[in-house]
Scaffold this motif. Structure first.
Motif, PDB file in Angstrom:
ATOM      1  N   MET A  96       0.860  -1.188   0.000  1.00 53.71           N
ATOM      2  CA  MET A  96       0.000   0.000   0.000  1.00 53.71           C
ATOM      3  C   MET A  96       0.894   1.236   0.000  1.00 53.71           C
ATOM      4  O   MET A  96       1.871   1.322   0.725  1.00 53.71           O
ATOM      5  CB  MET A  96      -0.906   0.003   1.230  1.00 53.71           C
ATOM      6  N   THR A  97       0.569   2.224  -0.792  1.00 51.67           N
ATOM      7  CA  THR A  97       1.389   3.405  -0.926  1.00 51.67           C
ATOM      8  C   THR A  97       1.159   4.363   0.216  1.00 51.67           C
ATOM      9  O   THR A  97       0.231   4.244   0.992  1.00 51.67           O
ATOM     10  CB  THR A  97       1.081   4.118  -2.252  1.00 51.67           C
ATOM     11  N   GLN A  98       2.019   5.366   0.253  1.00 52.70           N
ATOM     12  CA  GLN A  98       1.931   6.336   1.341  1.00 52.70           C
ATOM     13  C   GLN A  98       0.578   7.004   1.386  1.00 52.70           C
ATOM     14  O   GLN A  98       0.014   7.223   2.439  1.00 52.70           O
ATOM     15  CB  GLN A  98       3.031   7.385   1.157  1.00 52.70           C
ATOM     16  N   THR A  99       0.054   7.385   0.219  1.00 51.96           N
ATOM     17  CA  THR A  99      -1.193   8.135   0.197  1.00 51.96           C
ATOM     18  C   THR A  99      -2.376   7.305   0.646  1.00 51.96           C
ATOM     19  O   THR A  99      -3.432   7.837   0.931  1.00 51.96           O
ATOM     20  CB  THR A  99      -1.475   8.649  -1.221  1.00 51.96           C
ATOM     21  N   ASN A 100      -2.221   5.969   0.713  1.00 52.04           N
ATOM     22  CA  ASN A 100      -3.319   5.135   1.170  1.00 52.04           C
ATOM     23  C   ASN A 100      -3.156   4.703   2.622  1.00 52.04           C
ATOM     24  O   ASN A 100      -3.932   3.920   3.128  1.00 52.04           O
ATOM     25  CB  ASN A 100      -3.457   3.893   0.277  1.00 52.04           C
ATOM     26  N   GLN A 101      -2.095   5.184   3.268  1.00 50.79           N
ATOM     27  CA  GLN A 101      -1.900   4.850   4.676  1.00 50.79           C
ATOM     28  C   GLN A 101      -2.658   5.853   5.533  1.00 50.79           C
ATOM     29  O   GLN A 101      -2.493   7.063   5.365  1.00 50.79           O
ATOM     30  CB  GLN A 101      -0.405   4.906   5.027  1.00 50.79           C
ATOM     31  N   PRO A 102      -3.487   5.389   6.468  1.00 50.56           N
ATOM     32  CA  PRO A 102      -4.202   6.327   7.328  1.00 50.56           C
ATOM     33  C   PRO A 102      -3.233   7.112   8.210  1.00 50.56           C
ATOM     34  O   PRO A 102      -2.448   6.540   8.937  1.00 50.56           O
ATOM     35  CB  PRO A 102      -5.109   5.428   8.176  1.00 50.56           C
ATOM     36  N   VAL A 103      -3.273   8.428   8.109  1.00 50.28           N
ATOM     37  CA  VAL A 103      -2.482   9.298   8.962  1.00 50.28           C
ATOM     38  C   VAL A 103      -3.454  10.090   9.812  1.00 50.28           C
ATOM     39  O   VAL A 103      -4.243  10.878   9.305  1.00 50.28           O
ATOM     40  CB  VAL A 103      -1.608  10.261   8.129  1.00 50.28           C
ATOM     41  N   ASN A 104      -3.413   9.884  11.122  1.00 48.68           N
ATOM     42  CA  ASN A 104      -4.402  10.504  11.988  1.00 48.68           C
ATOM     43  C   ASN A 104      -3.966  11.922  12.355  1.00 48.68           C
ATOM     44  O   ASN A 104      -3.347  12.158  13.380  1.00 48.68           O
ATOM     45  CB  ASN A 104      -4.628   9.675  13.245  1.00 48.68           C
ATOM     46  N   SER A 105      -4.265  12.878  11.452  1.00 53.45           N
ATOM     47  CA  SER A 105      -3.922  14.270  11.715  1.00 53.45           C
ATOM     48  C   SER A 105      -4.701  14.808  12.896  1.00 53.45           C
ATOM     49  O   SER A 105      -4.240  15.713  13.597  1.00 53.45           O
ATOM     50  CB  SER A 105      -4.192  15.120  10.476  1.00 53.45           C
ATOM     51  N   ASN A 106      -5.893  14.246  13.141  1.00 51.07           N
ATOM     52  CA  ASN A 106      -6.665  14.693  14.301  1.00 51.07           C
ATOM     53  C   ASN A 106      -5.911  14.391  15.594  1.00 51.07           C
ATOM     54  O   ASN A 106      -5.873  15.196  16.520  1.00 51.07           O
ATOM     55  CB  ASN A 106      -8.035  14.016  14.323  1.00 51.07           C
ATOM     56  N   LEU A 114     -11.718  -2.194   4.185  1.00 48.33           N
ATOM     57  CA  LEU A 114     -12.236  -1.112   3.342  1.00 48.33           C
ATOM     58  C   LEU A 114     -12.305   0.201   4.122  1.00 48.33           C
ATOM     59  O   LEU A 114     -12.032   1.276   3.573  1.00 48.33           O
ATOM     60  CB  LEU A 114     -13.614  -1.488   2.802  1.00 48.33           C
ATOM     61  N   GLN A 115     -12.679   0.136   5.398  1.00 50.30           N
ATOM     62  CA  GLN A 115     -12.719   1.346   6.226  1.00 50.30           C
ATOM     63  C   GLN A 115     -11.326   1.982   6.319  1.00 50.30           C
ATOM     64  O   GLN A 115     -11.195   3.213   6.237  1.00 50.30           O
ATOM     65  CB  GLN A 115     -13.251   1.012   7.620  1.00 50.30           C
ATOM     66  N   ASP A 116     -10.292   1.145   6.496  1.00 49.47           N
ATOM     67  CA  ASP A 116      -8.924   1.669   6.526  1.00 49.47           C
ATOM     68  C   ASP A 116      -8.568   2.327   5.196  1.00 49.47           C
ATOM     69  O   ASP A 116      -7.916   3.374   5.162  1.00 49.47           O
ATOM     70  CB  ASP A 116      -7.928   0.552   6.832  1.00 49.47           C
ATOM     71  N   PHE A 117      -8.986   1.710   4.105  1.00 52.23           N
ATOM     72  CA  PHE A 117      -8.710   2.269   2.781  1.00 52.23           C
ATOM     73  C   PHE A 117      -9.376   3.634   2.633  1.00 52.23           C
ATOM     74  O   PHE A 117      -8.765   4.592   2.140  1.00 52.23           O
ATOM     75  CB  PHE A 117      -9.216   1.311   1.701  1.00 52.23           C
ATOM     76  N   VAL A 118     -10.630   3.733   3.066  1.00 59.41           N
ATOM     77  CA  VAL A 118     -11.372   4.996   2.975  1.00 59.41           C
ATOM     78  C   VAL A 118     -10.678   6.078   3.787  1.00 59.41           C
ATOM     79  O   VAL A 118     -10.499   7.212   3.328  1.00 59.41           O
ATOM     80  CB  VAL A 118     -12.829   4.807   3.445  1.00 59.41           C
ATOM     81  N   ARG A 119     -10.268   5.733   5.005  1.00 60.91           N
ATOM     82  CA  ARG A 119      -9.594   6.718   5.845  1.00 60.91           C
ATOM     83  C   ARG A 119      -8.253   7.129   5.258  1.00 60.91           C
ATOM     84  O   ARG A 119      -7.768   8.235   5.513  1.00 60.91           O
ATOM     85  CB  ARG A 119      -9.401   6.173   7.261  1.00 60.91           C
ATOM     86  N   GLY A 120      -7.658   6.231   4.480  1.00 58.77           N
ATOM     87  CA  GLY A 120      -6.327   6.516   3.948  1.00 58.77           C
ATOM     88  C   GLY A 120      -6.296   7.320   2.666  1.00 58.77           C
ATOM     89  O   GLY A 120      -5.266   7.916   2.340  1.00 58.77           O
ATOM     90  N   VAL A 121      -7.418   7.384   1.917  1.00 55.24           N
ATOM     91  CA  VAL A 121      -7.356   8.020   0.606  1.00 55.24           C
ATOM     92  C   VAL A 121      -7.097   9.521   0.687  1.00 55.24           C
ATOM     93  O   VAL A 121      -6.612  10.124  -0.269  1.00 55.24           O
ATOM     94  CB  VAL A 121      -8.649   7.769  -0.218  1.00 55.24           C
ATOM     95  N   SER A 122      -7.396  10.124   1.828  1.00 53.57           N
ATOM     96  CA  SER A 122      -7.177  11.572   1.952  1.00 53.57           C
ATOM     97  C   SER A 122      -5.885  11.907   2.682  1.00 53.57           C
ATOM     98  O   SER A 122      -5.637  13.074   2.995  1.00 53.57           O
ATOM     99  CB  SER A 122      -8.355  12.219   2.705  1.00 53.57           C
ATOM    100  N   SER A 123      -5.039  10.901   2.935  1.00 54.50           N
ATOM    101  CA  SER A 123      -3.885  11.114   3.802  1.00 54.50           C
ATOM    102  C   SER A 123      -2.912  12.159   3.266  1.00 54.50           C
ATOM    103  O   SER A 123      -2.386  12.976   4.021  1.00 54.50           O
ATOM    104  CB  SER A 123      -3.142   9.796   4.027  1.00 54.50           C
ATOM    105  N   LYS A 124      -2.650  12.140   1.953  1.00 57.65           N
ATOM    106  CA  LYS A 124      -1.689  13.106   1.392  1.00 57.65           C
ATOM    107  C   LYS A 124      -2.145  14.529   1.664  1.00 57.65           C
ATOM    108  O   LYS A 124      -1.363  15.381   2.106  1.00 57.65           O
ATOM    109  CB  LYS A 124      -1.554  12.872  -0.115  1.00 57.65           C
ATOM    110  N   SER A 125      -3.418  14.818   1.414  1.00 57.38           N
ATOM    111  CA  SER A 125      -3.931  16.163   1.658  1.00 57.38           C
ATOM    112  C   SER A 125      -3.904  16.502   3.142  1.00 57.38           C
ATOM    113  O   SER A 125      -3.601  17.642   3.531  1.00 57.38           O
ATOM    114  CB  SER A 125      -5.363  16.289   1.120  1.00 57.38           C
ATOM    115  N   GLN A 126      -4.211  15.512   3.986  1.00 59.69           N
ATOM    116  CA  GLN A 126      -4.202  15.753   5.427  1.00 59.69           C
ATOM    117  C   GLN A 126      -2.787  16.012   5.935  1.00 59.69           C
ATOM    118  O   GLN A 126      -2.577  16.855   6.818  1.00 59.69           O
ATOM    119  CB  GLN A 126      -4.815  14.563   6.166  1.00 59.69           C
ATOM    120  N   ILE A 127      -1.813  15.296   5.396  1.00 57.88           N
ATOM    121  CA  ILE A 127      -0.421  15.513   5.796  1.00 57.88           C
ATOM    122  C   ILE A 127       0.002  16.941   5.472  1.00 57.88           C
ATOM    123  O   ILE A 127       0.602  17.641   6.288  1.00 57.88           O
ATOM    124  CB  ILE A 127       0.509  14.496   5.098  1.00 57.88           C
ATOM    125  N   ASP A 128      -0.304  17.390   4.260  1.00 57.77           N
ATOM    126  CA  ASP A 128       0.059  18.754   3.851  1.00 57.77           C
ATOM    127  C   ASP A 128      -0.604  19.794   4.743  1.00 57.77           C
ATOM    128  O   ASP A 128       0.034  20.763   5.157  1.00 57.77           O
ATOM    129  CB  ASP A 128      -0.349  18.990   2.388  1.00 57.77           C
TER     130      ASP A 128
END
Length: 799
Positions: A1-11, A454-468
């Motif tokens: 799984m790529t970086q952008t699909n890894q869940p990053v908990n910015s919250n 699938l829930q992990d995948f959904v949470r991970g799709v926005s990770s790149k934008s959340q990291i920025d």
């Protein structure tokens, strides 16, 4: 799984940061000048209050499309961990006929559920009603006699569209005396006249009496049942055919990172106007989930239409990721085990020997009265897992030549059953062998459902934008607050006086100079884009018209030799269809094919020129900011300027991303043939025309040729494209100006702060010492949080 699909908990990253802002705000409020509107402290306080209530602005939309009955609503409920919030079409819920968005609760949402019901724009309502009149009369005025009469299947399809059209008209205007079928079916009444009559009814609707005082009506609910009832009652009172979208705000773990789940019903709706609304929303989504039953996934024509014909190869760059994921539901429906063993490749974990061994263990445990639920769940899991992988491989092989896709095979039934058992077990809190076995089986069922994956995948799709966005908050927004607090303190220490008397005049001169330089940069950017629009887009769109017209007429000449029933079927489907005698053909795509091939290099050229213009803008803005330290001397600390530059660079980058999305959407409308594309905007009125009498096929072909001749079609397409680009450039100018004004105001505010207060500051007690302590603590905590955050990102990159 790529970086952008890894869940990053910015919250989680920001959770310990927000109290820093709150503490700064609370301590600053104890200042003797906190309540004085003339005090510069208000500039610091307002920023502290803004950041203490910070919510990430990042949104990542996932559109879910699929035929009725495939489990789309159940999938949404599983993702949200709700029981019945999303309603199935079979439930009779009116909200299944409109777009429904599921969003994370905002700070202003106090109820368990906050619901917004938004009606269509006036133009959308007009399109819907026009299409209803056309669909109704196309069927009832259909000439069923003679050699050119339609086939029975076509008559049946047109009848279904006519029924839906009349139901819609009745729901909106059933209380009008003139709203009767005799009037609408009368061939002596012109279709255009009936459309005008219906549109007059539309203009007379007393919206306020129907509870709609504005475009959006807001409701609240305490539970899922009340939420459903509130929506149903609202849609009834607001004339449901004109409702565009229902938004539901709730707490759900899967939505925490700015995810918006969008249920897109009616993609295969009989009303073309509603389909166009759904298409437009679909193309704006960041990720698209195509939902289908696992048993039909490989051969499903609806999936093929979406992935190949409507999304296709050239859809990849329409948004930030614009990923396509196929979700195969009902994976628990296995059928005959012997057939699965026969059709699916065997492995070390899935073969007849190991499956029989597990069955023997189950039988033995059952005979001895021992728990066997886990064994049974494990054996079922092997069948599900093997079939899932088989379907995934088939789908990826089928569509990977067209575009990159993800595939998930899930079971809403297993997930609901497992979570229910786990909740019941938690209430009972038993530690017996049977309870332990059931808990283990429930966990295995949950894994087999693939919903957690699938829930992990959904949470991970926005990770790149959340990291920025998280980096920007930590390194710019929070730093800005701490700097402002420290500047105010330094400027108002006992014994320190305000800057020399000439400072105010100097500041005004500096601000005026900066404004002039920023305005020059904006005007230059605007001028360069206008030139690019003219030279890169308008000129080739004008010069190629005659050639494109000739090629389009050659295409039409092929179709006029088709059988009249085939032409009628294509005409009634707006030119895109397939029959037993004719493979799928899109008239509209072939009509503009020469234009598309000619203009594709122009798209690349315009994008390249746009990047150069943005680079020039950044250079000009940087030069303006780089000159400030020399002009200001010691008035502002040097380290504040890199922060301002980072802030402005980030905001301009966001504007560039927005512009890229919008310009891609314009080219999508120029090159494609979806309902709101430029070619369809030009040709849909023609397809809506009803013909009767003799030689109707010749009339249709003549009408199509007439639309193309004399450069009529391609001139309209050019004008639509250039109008859209012109409007986009106006919006672009406003957005750039807004960011530069914001930067200029921030500099002015800082200068106001460092000059010190014009009013008397008479702090009591240890206020100054406490504030310095809080500022120092904020610096230390921010540094620690940044380091931890970057370590987490580095770890994800290594993985």
């Amino acid at each position: 799984m790529t970086q952008t699909n890894q869940p990053v908990n910015s919250n989680n990253t920001l959770r310990p940061v927000l109290p820093i802002s709150a503490l700064l705000a609370d301590v600053l409020k104890t200042s003797s000048v906190a309540g004085n509107a003339e005090s510069n402290l208000q500039l610091v306080l307002s920023l502290a209050e803004e950041l203490r209530n910070y919510q990430s602005p990042v949104e990542f939309s996932i559109g879910l499309v699929g035929d009725s009955g495939v489990g789309k609503s159940s999938l949404i409920n599983s993702l949200l961990d709700t029981n019945g919030l999303a309603k199935t079409a079979g439930s009779g819920s009116a909200c299944t006929t409109v777009v429904t968005e599921y969003r994370q609760k905002r700070l202003c949402d106090n109820a368990t559920y906050t619901i917004e019901v938004e009606c269509m724009e006036d133009r959308e309502i007009q399109d819907l009603l026009q299409q209803c009149v056309v669909d109704y009369r196309r069927y009832h005025l259909l000439d069923r006699s003679g050699n050119e009469g339609p086939e029975s299947s076509e008559i049946e399809r047109l009848g279904a569209k006519a029924k839906l059209a009349w139901d819609t008209i009745l729901a909106a205007f059933g209380d009008y005396n003139e709203c009767n079928e005799e009037r609408f079916q009368d061939p002596h009444n012109e279709t255009d006249a009936i459309i005008l009559m219906v549109l007059r009814w539309k203009d007379q609707i007393p919206w306020s009496q129907n509870g709609l005082h504005s475009r959006v009506t807001t409701l609240t609910a305490t539970d899922e049942k009340q939420c459903d009832l509130q929506i149903e009652e609202c849609l009834k009172s607001l004339k449901w055919p004109f409702i565009k979208v229902v938004r539901i705000y709730l707490e759900a773990k899967v939505l925490e990172k700015g995810i918006v789940l969008i249920d897109l019903p009616g993609f295969r709706d009989s009303n073309s106007a509603r389909v166009r609304i759904t298409e437009t929303r679909l193309y704006r989504c960041d990720e698209i989930f195509v939902v289908t039953e696992i048993g039909r996934a490989i051969t499903n024509k609806g999936v093929e239409d979406l992935v190949i014909r409507q999304l296709g190869k050239n859809f990849n760059s329409l948004k930030r990721s614009q990923g396509v994921t196929i979700i195969c539901t009902k994976s628990e429906v296995l059928g005959q085990e012997s057939e699965i063993l026969r059709d699916i490749p065997r492995s070390d974990q899935f073969n007849a020997t190991i499956l029989q061994r597990l069955q023997d263990q189950i039988d033995e445990a059952e005979d001895e009265g021992l728990p066997f639920a886990t064994l049974k769940a494990n054996r079922t899991h092997r069948f599900i897992y093997a079939r899932n992988n088989h379907v995934k491989r088939k789908l990826i092989d089928r569509y990977s030549r067209v575009r990159k896709i993800h595939v998930f095979c899930i079971s809403n039934t297993l997930y609901h059953k497992a979570t229910t058992q786990q909740k019941n077990a938690h209430r009972r809190r038993s530690s017996s062998n049977i309870s332990t076995d059931r808990a283990s089986a429930a966990e295995q069922m949950k894994i087999s459902s693939c919903i957690p994956e699938l829930q992990d995948f959904v949470r991970g799709v926005s990770s790149k934008s959340q990291i920025d966005e998280t980096r920007h908050f930590l390194n710019t927004k929070l730093v800005n607050l701490v700097e402002k607090a420290e500047m105010w303190l330094n400027a108002n220490l006992p014994g320190i006086v305000a800057t020399q008397p000439s400072a105010p005049e100097f500041v005004l001169e500096l601000e005026a100079d900066l404004k002039q330089k920023f305005d020059i940069a904006v005007n230059s950017c605007d001028s360069k884009f206008s030139t690019a629009k003219s030279q890169v887009l308008r000129q080739p769109l004008t010069q190629g018209m005659r050639t494109w017209e000739d090629a389009a007429l050659v295409a039409v000449s092929k179709w006029e030799r088709w059988h009249h029933n085939t032409i009628l079927a294509f005409w009634n489907r707006d030119g895109a269809h397939d029959t037993k005698a004719q493979l799928f053909t899109d008239w509209n795509a072939e009509i503009i094919q020469a234009m598309v091939e000619s203009m594709e290099p122009a798209e690349d050229a315009f994008r390249e020129e746009s990047q150069r213009i943005f680079d020039d803008l950044n250079t000009s803005v940087h030069q303006c900011l780089d000159s400030l330290p020399l002009q200001l001397g010691e008035l502002l600390r040097v380290e504040t300027f890199p922060r301002r530059r980072r802030d402005l660079d980030y905001e301009i980058e966001k504007v560039m991303e927005w512009f890229d999305d919008e310009i891609q959407s314009i080219f999508h409308d120029l090159f494609k043939t979806h309902g709101s594309s430029y070619v369809m905007q030009c040709l849909l009125p023609m397809y809506s025309t009803t013909y009767s009498g003799d030689k109707v096929t010749k009339k249709r072909v003549a009408a199509l040729k007439s639309q193309i001749r004399d450069e009529k079609l391609f001139r309209k397409i050019r004008d639509l494209c250039i109008t859209a680009v012109t409007a986009l450039l106006m919006d672009l100018r406003e957005k750039i100006q807004e960011q530069l004004d914001k930067c200029r105001l921030d500099i002015k505010n800082d200068l106001d702060i460092v000059r010190g207060e014009s009013i008397r500051v008479d702090e009591q007690g240890d206020f100054i010492a406490i504030m310095y302590s809080v500022v120092d603590e904020a610096k230390v905590k921010r540094t620690a949080i940044v380091q931890e955050f970057e370590r987490e990102i580095a770890q994800l990159n290594r993985n």
